[in-house]
Design a protein around this motif. Structure first.
Motif, PDB file in Angstrom:
ATOM      1  N   THR A  10     -13.915  19.032  -0.517  1.00  0.00           N
ATOM      2  CA  THR A  10     -13.350  17.694  -0.520  1.00  0.00           C
ATOM      3  C   THR A  10     -13.948  16.893  -1.659  1.00  0.00           C
ATOM      4  O   THR A  10     -15.148  16.956  -1.895  1.00  0.00           O
ATOM      5  CB  THR A  10     -13.662  16.989   0.815  1.00  0.00           C
ATOM      6  N   SER A  12     -13.604  12.817  -3.632  1.00  0.00           N
ATOM      7  CA  SER A  12     -13.065  11.471  -3.492  1.00  0.00           C
ATOM      8  C   SER A  12     -13.335  10.653  -4.745  1.00  0.00           C
ATOM      9  O   SER A  12     -14.304  10.891  -5.451  1.00  0.00           O
ATOM     10  CB  SER A  12     -13.726  10.770  -2.302  1.00  0.00           C
ATOM     11  N   LYS A  14     -13.115   6.488  -6.643  1.00  0.00           N
ATOM     12  CA  LYS A  14     -13.147   5.050  -6.418  1.00  0.00           C
ATOM     13  C   LYS A  14     -12.667   4.307  -7.667  1.00  0.00           C
ATOM     14  O   LYS A  14     -12.738   4.822  -8.759  1.00  0.00           O
ATOM     15  CB  LYS A  14     -14.573   4.601  -6.064  1.00  0.00           C
ATOM     16  N   VAL A  70      -6.226   9.635   6.652  1.00  0.00           N
ATOM     17  CA  VAL A  70      -7.252   8.623   6.429  1.00  0.00           C
ATOM     18  C   VAL A  70      -8.598   9.326   6.579  1.00  0.00           C
ATOM     19  O   VAL A  70      -8.866   9.965   7.602  1.00  0.00           O
ATOM     20  CB  VAL A  70      -7.143   7.480   7.462  1.00  0.00           C
ATOM     21  N   ASN A  71      -9.443   9.247   5.571  1.00  0.00           N
ATOM     22  CA  ASN A  71     -10.791   9.828   5.609  1.00  0.00           C
ATOM     23  C   ASN A  71     -10.803  11.306   6.017  1.00  0.00           C
ATOM     24  O   ASN A  71     -11.715  11.754   6.703  1.00  0.00           O
ATOM     25  CB  ASN A  71     -11.701   9.031   6.549  1.00  0.00           C
ATOM     26  N   HIS A  72      -9.775  12.062   5.649  1.00  0.00           N
ATOM     27  CA  HIS A  72      -9.671  13.494   5.963  1.00  0.00           C
ATOM     28  C   HIS A  72      -9.679  13.782   7.462  1.00  0.00           C
ATOM     29  O   HIS A  72      -9.994  14.883   7.884  1.00  0.00           O
ATOM     30  CB  HIS A  72     -10.794  14.301   5.291  1.00  0.00           C
ATOM     31  N   ASP A  73      -9.320  12.801   8.258  1.00  0.00           N
ATOM     32  CA  ASP A  73      -9.350  12.933   9.717  1.00  0.00           C
ATOM     33  C   ASP A  73      -7.971  13.351  10.223  1.00  0.00           C
ATOM     34  O   ASP A  73      -7.011  12.580  10.142  1.00  0.00           O
ATOM     35  CB  ASP A  73      -9.778  11.603  10.338  1.00  0.00           C
ATOM     36  N   LYS A 114      -7.282  -1.908   6.392  1.00  0.00           N
ATOM     37  CA  LYS A 114      -8.539  -1.529   5.729  1.00  0.00           C
ATOM     38  C   LYS A 114      -8.367  -1.449   4.210  1.00  0.00           C
ATOM     39  O   LYS A 114      -9.278  -1.794   3.461  1.00  0.00           O
ATOM     40  CB  LYS A 114      -9.063  -0.225   6.302  1.00  0.00           C
ATOM     41  N   MET A 120     -11.482   0.364   2.305  1.00  0.00           N
ATOM     42  CA  MET A 120     -11.155   1.735   1.923  1.00  0.00           C
ATOM     43  C   MET A 120     -10.810   1.734   0.439  1.00  0.00           C
ATOM     44  O   MET A 120      -9.653   1.718   0.050  1.00  0.00           O
ATOM     45  CB  MET A 120     -10.003   2.260   2.762  1.00  0.00           C
ATOM     46  N   SER A 124      -8.906  10.517  -2.053  1.00  0.00           N
ATOM     47  CA  SER A 124      -9.575  11.805  -1.962  1.00  0.00           C
ATOM     48  C   SER A 124      -8.572  12.933  -1.776  1.00  0.00           C
ATOM     49  O   SER A 124      -7.397  12.693  -1.486  1.00  0.00           O
ATOM     50  CB  SER A 124     -10.543  11.764  -0.770  1.00  0.00           C
ATOM     51  N   VAL A 160      -9.861   6.773   1.430  1.00  0.00           N
ATOM     52  CA  VAL A 160     -11.163   7.032   2.054  1.00  0.00           C
ATOM     53  C   VAL A 160     -12.077   5.822   1.885  1.00  0.00           C
ATOM     54  O   VAL A 160     -11.941   5.045   0.950  1.00  0.00           O
ATOM     55  CB  VAL A 160     -11.864   8.284   1.466  1.00  0.00           C
ATOM     56  N   ALA A 161     -13.041   5.718   2.785  1.00  0.00           N
ATOM     57  CA  ALA A 161     -14.021   4.639   2.742  1.00  0.00           C
ATOM     58  C   ALA A 161     -15.217   4.982   1.861  1.00  0.00           C
ATOM     59  O   ALA A 161     -15.812   4.090   1.255  1.00  0.00           O
ATOM     60  CB  ALA A 161     -14.502   4.309   4.153  1.00  0.00           C
TER      61      ALA A 161
END
Length: 170
Positions: A10, A12, A14, A70-73, A114, A120, A124, A160-161
């Motif tokens: 993974t 990510s 910014k 969201v956030n690889h979830d 978010k 966020m 990613s 992602v955060a």
């Protein structure tokens, strides 16, 4: 270090790839866009090495079924290529995603809030390297450098955060 083609990885980003959200005029949907991966940008230290993605690395995986998370979830599904709610393209900057969000979905509403608030700030992707899909060298400072040249799988993209590619800060 040597690459492991069986491992899911993974990465990510910014700032220049911060997700952008545009609501529809009726407020029922929104379009989320961002860059899941950037070409020719050094990562931060990933545990004893830095990494860069070469142009062409995504050529063999753009037709994969990919999901927007969201956030690889896996419990926070936003879109899929299979449902045509996620579109992936490659341009001179990197791997760009566009998701059509259903704002009646609580996950999409939460993600949109978010993103709007800046909680966020990055994007990613998760992937697997193809056999012989990376090469190793050194940076100008002598630090180990991994160059991703070919992927065998692209699993997910999305906001992602905690982005790992902090080198893209403005």
């Amino acid at each position: 270090p040597e690459g492991n083609t069986l491992m899911r990885e993974t990465r990510s980003y910014k700032r220049c790839s911060a997700p952008e959200l545009r609501a529809s005029s009726d407020g029922a949907t929104a379009t989320l866009t961002g860059y899941a991966a950037l070409f020719d940008v050094y990562s931060q230290n990933l545990g004893g090495f830095v990494e860069v993605i070469a142009r062409g690395a995504f050529d063999e995986v753009l037709s994969n079924d990919v999901i927007g998370l969201v956030n690889h979830d896996m419990n926070q599904l936003l879109a899929t290529t299979e449902s045509s709610t996620l579109t992936l393209t490659v341009d001179e900057v990197g791997l760009r995603y566009e998701m059509n969000l259903d704002l009646t979905d609580p996950t999409a509403v939460s993600a949109a809030a978010k993103i709007r608030s800046g909680k966020m700030p990055g994007s990613s992707f998760s992937f697997r390297i193809a056999e012989n899909g990376d090469s190793w060298s050194q940076t100008e400072q002598g630090f180990p450098l991994r160059t991703l040249t070919r992927l065998s799988a692209l699993y997910d993209v999305g906001p992602v955060a905690m982005p790992a590619y902090k080198a893209t800060k403005g």
